[in-house]
Design an enzyme around this catalytic site. Structure first.
Site, PDB file in Angstrom:
ATOM      1  N   ASP A  13      38.196  23.378  13.503  1.00  0.00           N
ATOM      2  CA  ASP A  13      37.378  23.913  14.444  1.00  0.00           C
ATOM      3  C   ASP A  13      37.926  25.617  13.857  1.00  0.00           C
ATOM      4  OD1 ASP A  13      35.765  25.024  16.855  1.00  0.00           O
ATOM      5  OD2 ASP A  13      37.600  24.494  17.920  1.00  0.00           O
ATOM      6  N   ASP A  15      36.673  28.468  16.643  1.00  0.00           N
ATOM      7  CA  ASP A  15      37.481  29.106  18.601  1.00  0.00           C
ATOM      8  C   ASP A  15      37.801  28.401  18.802  1.00  0.00           C
ATOM      9  OD1 ASP A  15      35.719  31.105  18.530  1.00  0.00           O
ATOM     10  OD2 ASP A  15      34.229  30.552  19.845  1.00  0.00           O
TER      11      ASP A  15
END
Length: 252
Positions: A13, A15
């Site tokens: 991922d 963020d």
């Protein structure tokens, strides 16, 4: 048995995993990924944002060639070795009339919503999803933090999702809260696990697939891929935690 680079895929991922929320990746993290991790594994990144926002956070387009797989918009857009190789569209999937009705409802709902502040860009249309932000994506970093704290108390995003589920049950949509100010909306099955379809088709011989993400609880936009039976999920709390877990995993 130690796996070879082409037998081990590590997906990230963005963020809260490789960067702080909506912040740029730190140089130290880049050097660690490209210098220490890349020689040991095939790397991929899968995020809810579009490619432009990925480029902002990962410092330009260099990562497109460093990460073998780049999956913006949950993998609805696919890049491999720096080249776009495929994409699908939510507008084609839902049809323009259903899409327009959904967007109109969201805008009316947000217009009537009482919040301490509102800014602009409440709905962002992406190729594979809609991103809905009750405060508006044009808020500042400080306003983003204030809304996140407010939402933790008043559940603004979850209440809106509950209303949308009631109103648009026939569309079979998935709602996923990610980041600090918004939630994603997409057809069922178009979560981050969508990228695994591309991986299986292009490179079926991976012996292990690992995923690192921070929004892994049910309702978070990392949950489905984190808990997928073909994936070894790693829950992280920050980029420094991601690094620490990679050191342990790869025995660096």
């Amino acid at each position: 048995m130690e796996l070879k680079k082409d037998e081990l895929l590590i997906l990230f991922d963005v963020d809260g995993t490789l960067t702080q929320p909506r912040a740029a990746i730190e140089q130290e993290m880049k050097e660690f990924l490209y210098g220490d991790v890349l020689p040991r594994a095939t790397l991929g990144v899968v995020g809810g944002s579009d490619l432009e926002k990925m480029c902002e956070q990962l410092n330009g387009r260099e990562f497109l060639t460093k990460f073998h797989y780049v999956f913006p918009e949950n993998g609805l857009v696919q890049y491999e070795a720096g080249q776009e190789v495929g994409k699908v569209s939510i507008s084609q999937q839902l049809g323009e009339e259903s899409l327009k009705r959904f967007i109109n409802f969201c805008l009316h709902y947000i217009a009537d919503l009482e919040l301490p502040i509102k800014r602009g860009t409440f709905i962002e249309f992406r190729n594979g999803m809609l991103n809905v932000s009750p405060i508006g994506r044009n808020c500042s970093t400080e306003e983003r933090k204030q809304f996140f704290a407010y939402d933790a108390v008043y559940n603004v995003r979850q209440k809106m999702i509950d209303r949308l589920r009631d109103e648009f049950g026939e569309l079979d949509l998935t709602y996923s809260i990610g980041g600090q100010i918004s939630f994603d909306v997409f057809p069922r099955g178009w979560d981050k696990t969508y990228c695994l379809r591309h991986v299986a088709k292009r490179k079926p011989e991976f012996r292990e697939i690992h995923f690192f993400g921070d929004k892994t609880d049910p309702g978070g936009n990392d949950h489905e891929i984190y808990s997928h039976p073909q994936v070894i999920g790693h829950r992280v709390t920050s980029p420094s935690d991601t690094r620490a877990q990679l050191v342990e995993l790869l025995r660096l």
